[in-house]
Design an enzyme around this catalytic site. Sequence first.
Site, PDB file in Angstrom:
ATOM      1  N   ASP A   1      -6.227  -3.119   2.629  1.00 43.50           N
ATOM      2  CA  ASP A   1      -6.932  -2.343   1.594  1.00 43.50           C
ATOM      3  C   ASP A   1      -6.268  -2.568   0.228  1.00 43.50           C
ATOM      4  O   ASP A   1      -6.738  -2.066  -0.791  1.00 43.50           O
ATOM      5  CB  ASP A   1      -7.047  -0.861   1.967  1.00 43.50           C
ATOM      6  CG  ASP A   1      -5.700  -0.166   2.097  1.00 43.50           C
ATOM      7  OD1 ASP A   1      -4.649  -0.841   1.985  1.00 43.50           O
ATOM      8  OD2 ASP A   1      -5.699   1.067   2.317  1.00 43.50           O
ATOM      9  N   SER A   2      -5.206  -3.376   0.197  1.00 47.82           N
ATOM     10  CA  SER A   2      -4.659  -3.844  -1.084  1.00 47.82           C
ATOM     11  C   SER A   2      -5.744  -4.606  -1.847  1.00 47.82           C
ATOM     12  O   SER A   2      -5.660  -4.783  -3.071  1.00 47.82           O
ATOM     13  CB  SER A   2      -3.443  -4.751  -0.857  1.00 47.82           C
ATOM     14  OG  SER A   2      -3.719  -5.735   0.122  1.00 47.82           O
TER      15      SER A   2
ATOM     16  N   ASP B   1      -8.023  -3.523   7.715  1.00 42.89           N
ATOM     17  CA  ASP B   1      -7.255  -2.329   7.341  1.00 42.89           C
ATOM     18  C   ASP B   1      -8.212  -1.156   7.154  1.00 42.89           C
ATOM     19  O   ASP B   1      -9.101  -1.211   6.285  1.00 42.89           O
ATOM     20  CB  ASP B   1      -6.547  -2.634   6.006  1.00 42.89           C
ATOM     21  CG  ASP B   1      -5.311  -1.807   5.811  1.00 42.89           C
ATOM     22  OD1 ASP B   1      -4.976  -0.995   6.697  1.00 42.89           O
ATOM     23  OD2 ASP B   1      -4.659  -1.982   4.760  1.00 42.89           O
TER      24      ASP B   1
ATOM     25  N   LYS C   1      -5.904  -1.882  11.475  1.00 37.41           N
ATOM     26  CA  LYS C   1      -4.607  -1.268  11.134  1.00 37.41           C
ATOM     27  C   LYS C   1      -4.869   0.131  10.590  1.00 37.41           C
ATOM     28  O   LYS C   1      -5.841   0.322   9.846  1.00 37.41           O
ATOM     29  CB  LYS C   1      -3.874  -2.108  10.086  1.00 37.41           C
ATOM     30  CG  LYS C   1      -2.563  -1.460   9.617  1.00 37.41           C
ATOM     31  CD  LYS C   1      -1.719  -2.409   8.797  1.00 37.41           C
ATOM     32  CE  LYS C   1      -2.088  -2.458   7.331  1.00 37.41           C
ATOM     33  NZ  LYS C   1      -1.995  -1.175   6.610  1.00 37.41           N
TER      34      LYS C   1
ATOM     35  N   GLU D   1      -2.791   3.526   8.748  1.00 37.41           N
ATOM     36  CA  GLU D   1      -1.554   3.994   8.124  1.00 37.41           C
ATOM     37  C   GLU D   1      -1.206   5.382   8.636  1.00 37.41           C
ATOM     38  O   GLU D   1      -2.104   6.225   8.760  1.00 37.41           O
ATOM     39  CB  GLU D   1      -1.741   4.086   6.598  1.00 37.41           C
ATOM     40  CG  GLU D   1      -1.635   2.774   5.898  1.00 37.41           C
ATOM     41  CD  GLU D   1      -1.692   2.919   4.382  1.00 37.41           C
ATOM     42  OE1 GLU D   1      -1.447   4.036   3.840  1.00 37.41           O
ATOM     43  OE2 GLU D   1      -1.984   1.915   3.725  1.00 37.41           O
TER      44      GLU D   1
ATOM     45  N   GLU E   1       6.835  -0.634   6.059  1.00 37.60           N
ATOM     46  CA  GLU E   1       6.786  -0.941   4.616  1.00 37.60           C
ATOM     47  C   GLU E   1       7.887  -0.192   3.868  1.00 37.60           C
ATOM     48  O   GLU E   1       7.987   1.036   3.942  1.00 37.60           O
ATOM     49  CB  GLU E   1       5.409  -0.578   4.042  1.00 37.60           C
ATOM     50  CG  GLU E   1       5.311  -0.878   2.543  1.00 37.60           C
ATOM     51  CD  GLU E   1       3.897  -0.945   1.992  1.00 37.60           C
ATOM     52  OE1 GLU E   1       2.930  -0.890   2.769  1.00 37.60           O
ATOM     53  OE2 GLU E   1       3.775  -1.070   0.756  1.00 37.60           O
TER      54      GLU E   1
END
Length: 261
Positions: A25-26, A64, A94, A96, A163
């Site tokens: 999602d960057s 993501d 993925k 978070e 991270e």
Amino acid sequence: MVTSYDYPTSTIADAVGVDSILVGDSYGMVVLGYDTTIPVTMEEILPACRAVRRGSTKSLLIGDMPFMSFQVSGEDAVRNAGRFVKEGGMEAVKVEGGRQVAPAVEAISSAGIPVLGHIGVTPQTATLQGGYRVQGKTADDGERLFKDALALEKAGVFGIVLEMVTEETAKLVTETLSVPTIGIGSGRYCNGQVLVLHDVLGLYQKFTPKFAKRYVDLAMPIRDALQRYSQEVRTGSFPGEEHVFRMDTDQRAKLEAKRKT
Ligand code: KIV
């Protein structure tokens, strides 16, 4: 592992044998220009997933899950994870978060979709963490990450992104888990590494995090090429003879005659 959000770069990453491509999602920041990853929606990230799918044949493709696409309910999490696989062509997703997202991980993996965890700095909820702060600096914080990692492993993740975790904590987590860790800003002892493509290529100009390595500064040659192109168009040296299509001379004569009548 590297991120990619489009066909050309996923083709290249796949061809050089990158094990896994993350449609992170960057994307929201480095491609769409948002200040954070929070606004990214399913409707924005799915087309990027499809483009990456078209460029890749060998790398493991991971999508993501955007902020709020897996937190509301297990049902919602499974439905959105399913969209990554069915509509986006991804092979895994993925999510978070630590132990609080374990129920979502369990629901998604029970539905047959592999899940990668992500702890340490979690950009979608960075405000709760007081910003982008290195995690695992104290024994207590290290233990918290440890517990999060174990809860995710128990819930069924196939790996965990760490991270911005101190190297010491990342090493201990890596040695304890039976699933692999993928580090970003978490030192040398993770099982794998991930970087954001635009940091590697020097294409994100706002900032480069301390942990990222810029292997090439592509913004410079791109700027130079576009400057030369616009200059040549203005001065008339592009297009040149070699770029034009021609008509037969008899057709040209006919066209000129038509113009005169
Ligand atoms: O969105 C992303 O690119 C990520 C990586 C930094 C792991 O989550």
